[in-house]
Design a protein around this motif. Structure first.
Motif, PDB file in Angstrom:
ATOM      1  N   LEU A 272       0.864  -1.182   0.000  1.00 50.40           N
ATOM      2  CA  LEU A 272       0.000   0.000   0.000  1.00 50.40           C
ATOM      3  C   LEU A 272       0.893   1.222   0.000  1.00 50.40           C
ATOM      4  CD1 LEU A 272      -2.605  -1.003   2.755  1.00 50.40           C
ATOM      5  CD2 LEU A 272      -2.765  -1.356   0.286  1.00 50.40           C
ATOM      6  N   LYS A 273       0.387   2.323  -0.552  1.00 50.82           N
ATOM      7  CA  LYS A 273       1.199   3.539  -0.613  1.00 50.82           C
ATOM      8  C   LYS A 273       0.332   4.768  -0.395  1.00 50.82           C
ATOM      9  CE  LYS A 273       0.602   4.153  -5.512  1.00 50.82           C
ATOM     10  NZ  LYS A 273       1.147   4.444  -6.792  1.00 50.82           N
ATOM     11  N   GLU A 274       0.995   5.829   0.015  1.00 50.17           N
ATOM     12  CA  GLU A 274       0.312   7.118   0.151  1.00 50.17           C
ATOM     13  C   GLU A 274       0.116   7.676  -1.249  1.00 50.17           C
ATOM     14  OE1 GLU A 274       0.826  11.433   2.360  1.00 50.17           O
ATOM     15  OE2 GLU A 274       2.469  10.004   2.408  1.00 50.17           O
ATOM     16  N   THR A 275      -1.115   8.047  -1.576  1.00 47.01           N
ATOM     17  CA  THR A 275      -1.395   8.531  -2.928  1.00 47.01           C
ATOM     18  C   THR A 275      -1.752  10.012  -2.980  1.00 47.01           C
ATOM     19  OG1 THR A 275      -3.667   7.728  -2.672  1.00 47.01           O
ATOM     20  CG2 THR A 275      -2.130   6.304  -3.838  1.00 47.01           C
ATOM     21  N   LYS A 276      -2.185  10.554  -1.859  1.00 45.93           N
ATOM     22  CA  LYS A 276      -2.599  11.958  -1.865  1.00 45.93           C
ATOM     23  C   LYS A 276      -2.533  12.489  -0.442  1.00 45.93           C
ATOM     24  CE  LYS A 276      -7.001  13.373  -2.563  1.00 45.93           C
ATOM     25  NZ  LYS A 276      -8.266  13.579  -3.259  1.00 45.93           N
ATOM     26  N   GLU A 277      -2.282  13.778  -0.347  1.00 48.35           N
ATOM     27  CA  GLU A 277      -2.236  14.422   0.959  1.00 48.35           C
ATOM     28  C   GLU A 277      -3.119  15.660   0.906  1.00 48.35           C
ATOM     29  OE1 GLU A 277       1.731  14.448   3.199  1.00 48.35           O
ATOM     30  OE2 GLU A 277       1.396  16.532   2.622  1.00 48.35           O
ATOM     31  N   GLU A 278      -3.956  15.829   1.919  1.00 50.08           N
ATOM     32  CA  GLU A 278      -4.857  16.981   1.961  1.00 50.08           C
ATOM     33  C   GLU A 278      -4.753  17.648   3.323  1.00 50.08           C
ATOM     34  OE1 GLU A 278      -8.763  15.467   1.259  1.00 50.08           O
ATOM     35  OE2 GLU A 278      -8.368  15.013  -0.827  1.00 50.08           O
ATOM     36  N   MET A 279      -4.922  18.947   3.341  1.00 49.91           N
ATOM     37  CA  MET A 279      -4.965  19.689   4.594  1.00 49.91           C
ATOM     38  C   MET A 279      -6.414  20.071   4.864  1.00 49.91           C
ATOM     39  SD  MET A 279      -1.898  19.848   5.762  1.00 49.91           S
ATOM     40  CE  MET A 279      -1.755  21.171   6.923  1.00 49.91           C
ATOM     41  N   GLU A 280      -6.867  19.775   6.062  1.00 54.77           N
ATOM     42  CA  GLU A 280      -8.229  20.121   6.461  1.00 54.77           C
ATOM     43  C   GLU A 280      -8.151  20.795   7.826  1.00 54.77           C
ATOM     44  OE1 GLU A 280     -11.920  17.452   7.760  1.00 54.77           O
ATOM     45  OE2 GLU A 280     -11.265  17.093   5.700  1.00 54.77           O
ATOM     46  N   PHE A 281      -8.454  22.088   7.857  1.00 56.86           N
ATOM     47  CA  PHE A 281      -8.372  22.873   9.083  1.00 56.86           C
ATOM     48  C   PHE A 281      -6.991  22.778   9.721  1.00 56.86           C
ATOM     49  CE2 PHE A 281     -12.874  21.533   8.776  1.00 56.86           C
ATOM     50  CZ  PHE A 281     -13.423  22.782   8.522  1.00 56.86           C
ATOM     51  N   GLY A 282      -5.959  22.768   8.873  1.00 52.35           N
ATOM     52  CA  GLY A 282      -4.582  22.717   9.353  1.00 52.35           C
ATOM     53  C   GLY A 282      -4.101  21.336   9.760  1.00 52.35           C
ATOM     54  N   ILE A 283      -4.910  20.315   9.533  1.00 56.65           N
ATOM     55  CA  ILE A 283      -4.525  18.949   9.878  1.00 56.65           C
ATOM     56  C   ILE A 283      -4.347  18.159   8.581  1.00 56.65           C
ATOM     57  CG2 ILE A 283      -5.266  16.815  10.991  1.00 56.65           C
ATOM     58  CD1 ILE A 283      -6.687  18.524  13.079  1.00 56.65           C
ATOM     59  N   ARG A 284      -3.210  17.449   8.494  1.00 57.10           N
ATOM     60  CA  ARG A 284      -2.879  16.707   7.275  1.00 57.10           C
ATOM     61  C   ARG A 284      -3.514  15.313   7.308  1.00 57.10           C
ATOM     62  NH1 ARG A 284       2.500  16.979   7.497  1.00 57.10           N
ATOM     63  NH2 ARG A 284       2.609  15.093   8.746  1.00 57.10           N
ATOM     64  N   TRP A 285      -4.205  14.980   6.227  1.00 54.52           N
ATOM     65  CA  TRP A 285      -4.798  13.660   6.031  1.00 54.52           C
ATOM     66  C   TRP A 285      -4.141  13.046   4.801  1.00 54.52           C
ATOM     67  CZ3 TRP A 285      -8.254  11.347   9.276  1.00 54.52           C
ATOM     68  CH2 TRP A 285      -8.800  12.162  10.275  1.00 54.52           C
ATOM     69  N   SER A 286      -3.636  11.832   4.945  1.00 53.53           N
ATOM     70  CA  SER A 286      -2.985  11.131   3.845  1.00 53.53           C
ATOM     71  C   SER A 286      -3.878   9.992   3.369  1.00 53.53           C
ATOM     72  CB  SER A 286      -1.641  10.567   4.302  1.00 53.53           C
ATOM     73  OG  SER A 286      -0.774  11.613   4.689  1.00 53.53           O
ATOM     74  N   ASN A 287      -4.100   9.946   2.067  1.00 53.74           N
ATOM     75  CA  ASN A 287      -4.892   8.873   1.463  1.00 53.74           C
ATOM     76  C   ASN A 287      -3.958   7.734   1.079  1.00 53.74           C
ATOM     77  OD1 ASN A 287      -6.851  10.791   1.643  1.00 53.74           O
ATOM     78  ND2 ASN A 287      -7.440  10.737  -0.503  1.00 53.74           N
ATOM     79  N   PHE A 288      -4.360   6.522   1.385  1.00 50.55           N
ATOM     80  CA  PHE A 288      -3.577   5.343   1.038  1.00 50.55           C
ATOM     81  C   PHE A 288      -4.404   4.435   0.149  1.00 50.55           C
ATOM     82  CE2 PHE A 288      -1.475   6.882   4.766  1.00 50.55           C
ATOM     83  CZ  PHE A 288      -0.142   6.549   4.593  1.00 50.55           C
ATOM     84  N   SER A 289      -3.733   3.858  -0.855  1.00 52.37           N
ATOM     85  CA  SER A 289      -4.373   2.886  -1.740  1.00 52.37           C
ATOM     86  C   SER A 289      -3.326   1.839  -2.123  1.00 52.37           C
ATOM     87  CB  SER A 289      -4.958   3.579  -2.978  1.00 52.37           C
ATOM     88  OG  SER A 289      -3.946   4.223  -3.705  1.00 52.37           O
TER      89      SER A 289
END
Length: 94
Positions: free
Chosen positions: A58-75
């Motif tokens: 599995l790998k990190e595919t995308k990173e998003e910032m939401e209200f200053g908190i980083r969320w990493s998408n994995f697929s």
């Protein structure tokens, strides 16, 4: 590569079928929280998930910032796709 457990194979299959998980990767009270934007697997274990990430399935595919908190998408990674196809072929031929 060592043999995968049944739980690892089940989770890899979830990602092979298009599953995605979002993990909080910011040092914050939410660190380590996760959610599924669409479908959720029947069972989910962070230990199993991180073992698949660690061996490159599995790998990190995308990173998003939401209200200053980083969320990493994995697929699933290409290596994960290849291994899943090999496992599927073994079970079909058994």
């Amino acid at each position: 590569m060592k043999k995968l457990s049944i739980h690892q194979i089940e989770l890899l299959t979830f990602f092979y079928n298009g599953g995605i998980v979002e993990f909080c990767t910011s040092v914050s009270p939410k660190l380590g929280d996760y959610h599924f934007p669409a479908e959720k697997p029947i069972k989910f274990s962070k230990t199993v998930f991180f073992s698949l990430v660690r061996i490159g399935l599995l790998k990190e595919t995308k990173e998003e910032m939401e209200f200053g908190i980083r969320w990493s998408n994995f697929s699933i990674s290409k290596k994960g796709m290849k291994l899943h196809n090999e496992l599927e072929g073994r079970y079909e031929n058994a």
